[in-house]
Design an enzyme around this catalytic site. Structure first.
Site, mmCIF file in Angstrom:
data_model
loop_
_atom_site.group_PDB
_atom_site.id
_atom_site.type_symbol
_atom_site.label_atom_id
_atom_site.label_comp_id
_atom_site.label_asym_id
_atom_site.label_seq_id
_atom_site.Cartn_x
_atom_site.Cartn_y
_atom_site.Cartn_z
ATOM 1 N N ASP A 262 16.397 -9.952 41.122
ATOM 2 C CA ASP A 262 15.592 -9.911 39.510
ATOM 3 C C ASP A 262 14.589 -8.632 40.071
ATOM 4 O O ASP A 262 13.748 -8.733 40.924
ATOM 5 C CB ASP A 262 14.741 -10.880 39.624
ATOM 6 C CG ASP A 262 13.882 -11.044 38.077
ATOM 7 O OD1 ASP A 262 14.613 -10.730 37.046
ATOM 8 O OD2 ASP A 262 12.894 -11.211 38.323
ATOM 9 N N GLU B 242 18.156 -4.986 39.112
ATOM 10 C CA GLU B 242 17.054 -4.559 38.580
ATOM 11 C C GLU B 242 16.261 -3.853 38.801
ATOM 12 O O GLU B 242 15.549 -4.308 39.340
ATOM 13 C CB GLU B 242 17.782 -6.375 37.613
ATOM 14 C CG GLU B 242 16.493 -6.182 35.893
ATOM 15 C CD GLU B 242 15.393 -6.925 35.463
ATOM 16 O OE1 GLU B 242 15.019 -6.919 34.918
ATOM 17 O OE2 GLU B 242 14.928 -8.098 36.873
#
Length: 572
Positions: free
Chosen positions: A244, A281
């Site tokens: 993330d 990400e």
């Protein structure tokens, strides 16, 4: 058994068992340990640090009573696996399906998700990507407020439940990617501070304090996250991790945490004999992210690419607000499909500066692209999804692109259920302030922020997929379209070819049609309500989104908002 914990600045550590407390002995490098022969699998325990506590173990493998309860000893060796023949799955040529365990089924558990694997197999996807499963406050959360990062949310089914799901996916031929969060920890139940300098002392992002990756004592902090990644891949047989918001990892070391992690995971892949995938990400549009370590990059297998999403979204929805403004033209969509990054060094109006670098030489499979995902749906005020017609057109372009496609749960049948942001914080201040915090996060995005209360149970319940929608003809028809597109992608090598320099695009800005050439295949889409007739090389129609699409030997007529895939007799 031996209990160990890292606490470099503590003067005393005590282990609290159900019937006793005993001191730990300081060892080298800030580690403490003690032997407790009476403890074993299933034993609850906590720690006292300098007399304060009790606290859960920073590396707790199980939190049966949630984030404020005791840790529980969990022995990975006690689980019996049946995936001995599983050789892993390579990202190249694959399709990912992202889901939230709590909203994927009515029950919201790993066990219930197992019962839906046949649907995913018939759809034709290759990987299941699970949103974060670490323990969170309360009973519902997207997962990005996780703490106790080595444990598994008991609401979903705990560590054995996750292993059963992974085992079942492997039996079904599906790989598993797990979403992990290393750039921050949740604001509730984060008890790392008493143990050591896990944090840098400043806000690293909108979501919380920066993790200490490059300050004093950061060697063991980095090890904490790397060991966590290894645990999922080794002990839970996970096939890959989605990392993330890596742009929120603040690391000024010569060897970035991601490069260190990539090297460790590569060594593990050699040991276990199956491919292991790391997907970052990142909104940096920096090709170094997905450049191999041996070529001087950070070694990520792939990264999410929002530019393709934004270009597809504006084309099928007509939205132009916020960051969509730079993607509103057919030219931007053509660039996204042929270059990967639209912002590759040019000006970004949303950021007010130039952004990115060209992805020259990067194979398309290293860019994970989507029409919808949890962020792009859930970061809209109401969590609303694209309508069916938009999905037909967008899926036609996505699933014939040179990238790694990713679908979001329910997208394949045009689910009407929203996916808004939801939480269940137990502290009143966090619970009552969540809606306001959420609105502040998206100031400047161009939304009139009228959103459901993130803390309301109904906000979460409305996000659960309604599988009964598949009984409706329009939803079943869209599912068949997705299945046909995926089957065609797997049957035609031209469609999985990752070489971006072999993708050619024609378009008309005024008439808003676009044609993508993939060797002998041409993907034609008409975004306008009016029909258009396009000239093509001699050939025939393979697949169309609407019965009204007609074709001759060298032409195709597209009614408004339709897409067709055509194969020429010779390479275009």
């Amino acid at each position: 058994m031996i209990f160990e914990v890292w606490a470099p600045r503590a003067t005393s550590i005590e282990l609290s068992l159900p019937d006793s407390r005993r001191p730990l002995r300081r060892r080298d490098n800030g580690w403490w340990s003690v032997e407790a022969p009476e403890a074993g699998h299933g034993t609850d325990y906590r720690y006292f640090v300098d007399g304060e506590g009790p606290y859960p173990d920073p590396r707790s493998r199980r939190q049966p009573e949630g984030i404020f309860g005791p840790s529980r000893v969990y022995d990975h060796a006690r689980f019996t696996w049946s995936d001995h023949e599983w050789k892993g799955r390579d990202l190249r040529g694959s399709i990912i399906y992202e889901l939230h365990v709590g909203a994927f089924t009515a029950e919201g558990t790993f066990t219930a998700a197992l019962d839906r694997l046949d649907h995913l197999v018939e759809l034709g996807v290759d990987f299941v990507e699970l949103m974060p499963v670490a323990p969170v406050p309360g009973g519902r959360n997207w997962g990005y407020d996780g703490v106790d990062l080595y444990a598994v949310n008991e609401t979903y089914g705990g560590p054995d439940g996750l292993k059963e799901l992974v085992d079942g996916c492997h039996r079904a031929g599906l790989g598993v990617i797990l979403d992990v969060v290393y750039n921050h920890l949740g604001p509730s139940g984060n008890f790392l501070h008493p143990f050591g300098p896990y944090f840098a002392g400043y806000a690293g992002s909108f979501w919380g304090e920066a993790v200490n990756l490059d300050g004093p004592d950061s060697d063991e902090v980095r090890r904490y996250f790397i060991d966590n990644a290894v645990q999922w891949l080794r002990d839970y047989h996970i096939d890959g991790l989605r990392l993330d918001a890596v742009h929120a990892l603040h690391d000024r070391r010569a060897v970035h945490l991601l490069a260190e992690l990539a090297a460790e995971v590569d060594a593990l892949a050699c040991s276990v004999g199956r491919p292991l995938t790391l997907i970052a990400e990142s909104d940096l549009n920096d090709p170094r992210m997905i450049t191999p370590l041996e070529a001087g990059g950070l070694g990520m297998t792939a990264q999410w690419n929002d530019d393709v999403h934004h270009a597809l979204h504006t084309a099928v929805s007509g939205e132009r607000h916020g960051y969509y403004a730079d993607f509103a033209s057919m030219e931007a969509l053509a660039k996204a499909l042929t270059h990967g990054f639209v912002h590759d060094g040019g000006y970004s109006s949303f950021r007010g500066r130039s952004h990115g670098a060209p992805a020259r030489g990067v194979p398309g499979y290293r860019l994970v692209c989507c029409l919808q995902n949890h962020d792009q749906v859930g970061n809209r005020p109401a969590g609303d999804r694209l309508p069916l017609t938009a999905l037909k057109l967008g899926a036609g372009l996505l699933l014939t692109s040179p990238f790694t496609p990713m679908l979001f749960m329910g997208e394949e049948w045009g689910a009407r259920t929203p996916f808004p942001f939801f939480t269940d914080h137990v502290e009143p201040a966090l619970r009552e302030g969540e809606a306001e915090r959420r609105a502040r996060e998206f100031e400047g995005f161009g939304y009139d922020w009228i959103a459901p209360d993130p803390s309301a149970e109904d906000t979460f319940l409305r996000a659960k997929l309604e599988w009964s929608e598949l009984k409706d003809e329009e939803h079943w028809s869209l599912l068949c379209w997705y299945r046909d597109l995926i089957a065609l992608r797997k049957a035609m090598p031209e469609l999985t070819d990752p070489r971006l320099d072999r993708v050619r695009v024609e378009f008309d800005e005024a008439s808003r049609w676009l044609m993508v050439h993939r060797s002998s295949l041409s993907v034609m889409v008409n975004f306008c309500p009016d029909s258009v007739t396009l000239t093509v090389p001699l050939g025939g129609l393979l697949l169309a989104s609407d019965e009204g699409v007609t074709a001759g030997r060298d032409w195709v007529r597209l009614p408004g908002q339709t897409l067709a895939i055509y194969r020429s007799e010779i390479n275009s």
